[in-house]
Structure formats: structure tokens, C-alpha cells
Motif scaffolding. Sequence first.
Motif, PDB file in Angstrom:
ATOM      1  N   ASN A 360      29.815  -3.956  92.618  1.00 23.86           N
ATOM      2  CA  ASN A 360      28.522  -3.606  93.205  1.00 23.86           C
ATOM      3  C   ASN A 360      28.571  -2.245  93.890  1.00 23.86           C
ATOM      4  O   ASN A 360      27.566  -1.535  93.939  1.00 23.86           O
ATOM      5  N   ALA A 361      29.741  -1.885  94.420  1.00 20.53           N
ATOM      6  CA  ALA A 361      29.877  -0.554  95.015  1.00 20.53           C
ATOM      7  C   ALA A 361      29.694   0.532  93.961  1.00 20.53           C
ATOM      8  O   ALA A 361      29.038   1.560  94.213  1.00 20.53           O
ATOM      9  N   PHE A 362      30.243   0.323  92.772  1.00 22.17           N
ATOM     10  CA  PHE A 362      30.040   1.284  91.686  1.00 22.17           C
ATOM     11  C   PHE A 362      28.566   1.365  91.305  1.00 22.17           C
ATOM     12  O   PHE A 362      28.056   2.442  90.986  1.00 22.17           O
ATOM     13  N   ALA A 363      27.876   0.214  91.310  1.00 18.56           N
ATOM     14  CA  ALA A 363      26.454   0.228  90.962  1.00 18.56           C
ATOM     15  C   ALA A 363      25.634   1.003  91.990  1.00 18.56           C
ATOM     16  O   ALA A 363      24.646   1.656  91.631  1.00 18.56           O
ATOM     17  N   LEU A 364      26.021   0.939  93.275  1.00 15.92           N
ATOM     18  CA  LEU A 364      25.290   1.669  94.313  1.00 15.92           C
ATOM     19  C   LEU A 364      25.674   3.140  94.350  1.00 15.92           C
ATOM     20  O   LEU A 364      24.826   4.014  94.537  1.00 15.92           O
ATOM     21  N   LEU A 365      26.961   3.426  94.159  1.00 17.50           N
ATOM     22  CA  LEU A 365      27.415   4.804  94.244  1.00 17.50           C
ATOM     23  C   LEU A 365      27.099   5.608  92.991  1.00 17.50           C
ATOM     24  O   LEU A 365      26.684   6.773  93.068  1.00 17.50           O
ATOM     25  N   PHE A 366      27.310   4.976  91.826  1.00 18.40           N
ATOM     26  CA  PHE A 366      27.133   5.681  90.556  1.00 18.40           C
ATOM     27  C   PHE A 366      26.217   4.876  89.637  1.00 18.40           C
ATOM     28  O   PHE A 366      26.670   4.316  88.619  1.00 18.40           O
ATOM     29  N   PRO A 367      24.941   4.750  89.971  1.00 17.18           N
ATOM     30  CA  PRO A 367      24.038   3.947  89.129  1.00 17.18           C
ATOM     31  C   PRO A 367      23.877   4.500  87.723  1.00 17.18           C
ATOM     32  O   PRO A 367      23.566   3.761  86.793  1.00 17.18           O
ATOM     33  N   GLY A 368      24.115   5.801  87.546  1.00 17.06           N
ATOM     34  CA  GLY A 368      24.019   6.369  86.213  1.00 17.06           C
ATOM     35  C   GLY A 368      25.187   6.012  85.320  1.00 17.06           C
ATOM     36  O   GLY A 368      25.097   6.122  84.102  1.00 17.06           O
ATOM     37  N   TRP A 369      26.318   5.572  85.925  1.00 13.32           N
ATOM     38  CA  TRP A 369      27.501   5.212  85.158  1.00 13.32           C
ATOM     39  C   TRP A 369      27.651   3.710  84.969  1.00 13.32           C
ATOM     40  O   TRP A 369      28.582   3.260  84.298  1.00 13.32           O
ATOM     41  N   VAL A 370      26.771   2.939  85.559  1.00 15.33           N
ATOM     42  CA  VAL A 370      26.828   1.483  85.460  1.00 15.33           C
ATOM     43  C   VAL A 370      25.569   1.000  84.760  1.00 15.33           C
ATOM     44  O   VAL A 370      24.460   1.398  85.131  1.00 15.33           O
ATOM     45  N   ARG A 371      25.731   0.159  83.763  1.00 13.89           N
ATOM     46  CA  ARG A 371      24.591  -0.391  83.041  1.00 13.89           C
ATOM     47  C   ARG A 371      23.905  -1.422  83.927  1.00 13.89           C
ATOM     48  O   ARG A 371      24.457  -2.469  84.224  1.00 13.89           O
TER      49      ARG A 371
END
Length: 458
Positions: A360-371
Amino acid sequence: YKVVRSQLLLMLSCVLWTFLTQSWGVTLSWPFRFATLWAFFSILSLHRLGAALVMTPPMSAGRRVAMIAGKVLAAAAAVTLLAAVTPVLFRFGSLGFSGGLRALGVALAAPPAGYVLAPFGLVIAPLYAATPATWAGAFAIVAGVVVLHLVWVLAMNVRFEEVAATASAAMARRLVALKERRAGGGAVARPGKAVRSWLPLAPSGRPAVAIVWKNTVALIRTGTLRVVMLLIIVMVVMSEVISSGDTPGTGGGAWIPFLSLAVMALLLGPRAVRNDLRQDMLSLASIKTWPLTGTTVVFAEIASPTLVLSLFQLAMLILAYLNLPAAYRAYWGPSTTIVLWLLLPLVLLTVNAASIAVQNAFALLFPGWVRLGADSGGVEAIGQTMVVTLGSFLVLTVALILPALSFVAVYALVQTAPGGVGLGLAGLVGVIVLGVEVALMVAALGSMFERTDPTALI
């Protein structure tokens, strides 16, 4: 005509290549099998096309009779096969797994089941031909079946455009229904039927519980439970196969499939189970209107996948333990075993919570890199998926260093405690340290969630 022509040309090319390689002295096995398999798939494709033409409205009297006759023959074949295997299934436990499989094969080969399966045996017979001459004779029958299907399809007095339009509309409805179910929506394919949830929700209570309930129901509607049940059935079958092949004194390996599935769920489960912020970030504008703090929202979002994965992993580990030989189960002693089983749920909960929090941290930090959404992406997202997966594993490894050091330090101090108490205390300290890390991560993600602008995700 173009589809049929391309299939026939490729099949004939495979046959020609087969005999050319024979004259050149090249190995014949793979061209033979390739030609046979292509003919088999041509039969399937032509049969599906013919069945679609038969059922295209408006139906004439002849096509209606053909459809009814086909259904009657299919039902009779199913009843015949069921009648043949039912006696063996009742004796399957006494025969053992290997003996039961052999008995099923004998029952399916004997009449009347053998008569039902005979057409399928003729179609795949070229795959088992030992010589080119034998293969040519068997393949002639397959080619005849292809020609019969071709004549059947071309003899249909139905406009192909009508069939294509009807099939395209039906496929579009199924795709929409599938996407809605994967996103947690209702069953669009049956709009007149209400979708009920077997997981009740009280009319009043903590808002965080409602978020956990919502995410869990969304996961259930994606069909994940059916996939899990299928996996468990496959693992049980694999366990039976392994145990039936064990020889006395080898220790047995029936526990391996369950342990393997538990490890896979621990490593890959957080990537596959996405009923958290990765799914709800698309509705960030609506979530921002909830009268909840960011920390509460993040905690509730990661709670559902954490609980689901932990319960599944715990069930697999219990099955693995029950399939261990008695000598292995008695290795730790009763007191140490009890301590380990009391500690195991806490370890699974904290490790899964940390892994889900990292995702979820990746989704918040890098939403363009997470589907974002229920789908984790297909072939087009392989590069992003690899980068995010490697990054999440690296972050999780760093997060586990301090709990591991705490465990080793405490265990070095109290390892002389009797009855597995030292192991339990060290494990508990490691769980507490990891739990504190998860709490700090949730607080940081909550603050980040409150600062995230919904327009940044567009």
C-alpha cells in the motif's frame, strides 16, 4: 472461409513437413504430434462454429432437431460415464489412490464407457503411433473428421454476420460481468437476481469494521474463494499421490504440497490479494469525504487482506503438520510444540501486515507504477510488476532485520529456559518489534493518505 482455409493450410503444411523430414532423416516425433494437435484444435474450432450456427435464431425445424439430438446424446454419454465410474468411486478408499486410478482407467476402457470415449480415442490415436505408416492410417481418420465438420459448417444456411454479432454481444456482456465481479460489484450477467452476502454487518459499530467488511465482501465476489477451494483440492490430491508413492521408512512427503502453498501465499499473496488501497485508490475522492482519520482508513484497508492471508496460511500449515510423520511431530516435544502453535498466528499476522503495508505504501508513493483497481495487470504491466515486486521484497527484508536481531538477542539470553519458554519469549519480542514497525508504517501512511490529492491519480 478465411479462418477455415488458414487452419486447413497450416494442417496440410504440417503433414507435408512431416513426410519431408522423414525423407531427410530428421526426427519425426514432434512434426507428427504438431500436425495431430493442430488437426485436433481445428476440429474443436469447426465444431464450436457449427454449434453456434445451429443455435443462431431464428432456428429452423432441422436445426432445432439437430440441437435436441445433440443434447440428448451428450446427456446419455454423461449418464453412461457416471454409471461406469460410480462403483469404482465407492471402492476408491479401499483400493488406495494408485489402485483406484487404475480401476477408473479399466472402467472407462470397458463397454459401455469405452464406446462413448471411442471417438475421442480415434482423434488422439495419431499421437501414440509408433511408425509413420501407422500414423498415416490414424491421421486419415482425423482428416476425415475435419472434412465432415467442414462440410457441416459450409452446409449451414445461416448468415455469418448474424452469428458474429450475436457472439460479440454475448462476449461483451460476459466481459463486463467479469470485470464487475473482480472489482467487487454485483453479478451483472443476472441483473434480476439480488446478490446476498453470507458475511453479516451490524447496523451500528466502528466505521473501521465497515471498511474491513466491505473489502472482504469485495474479495469474496471476485471468485477468490472458488480459486482457493480449487487449490486446496489440488493440494489434497497431490498429497495423496505423494503419500501413495512413499515406501516404508522414507518419512513421507505428503506435507510438502501444503507447506509449499503456505510459503507461496506468504511470499506472493500480498501481491495477489488486492482488496485494500490498491483497489480503493480509484475512489479516493469519495473516501476523502469519510469522517475518518487517514490512519484509521489505512489500518482498516490493510486489515482485510492481512486476516484473509493469515487464516489461509495457518490452515495450510495445520494440514502440513497433520500430514507429517509421527516421528517428526514428536521432535520438538509437547511443550515446545504448543508454544510454537501459539506464536505462529501472531507471526503470520505481523509479517502479512508488514508486507501488505509495504504494497500500500508503493500505491500511495508511486501510483503511476502500481496497477490500481482489482486487476494487477497483464502482459503490458510485466516491467512495472517486476520493479514493484523487487522493491517491496527489498523493503520488507529491511523491515524484518530489527525483529530478527531482537529475536536472536532475547533467545541468546533465555535459551536455557525449560519447555520452550525461551523460544516463546524470543518470538514474542520479535513479533512485538515488528508490530511496532507496522504501527509506525500505518501512521506514516495515514498522514501520507491525508495529503494525497485525488486529482494526482488522474
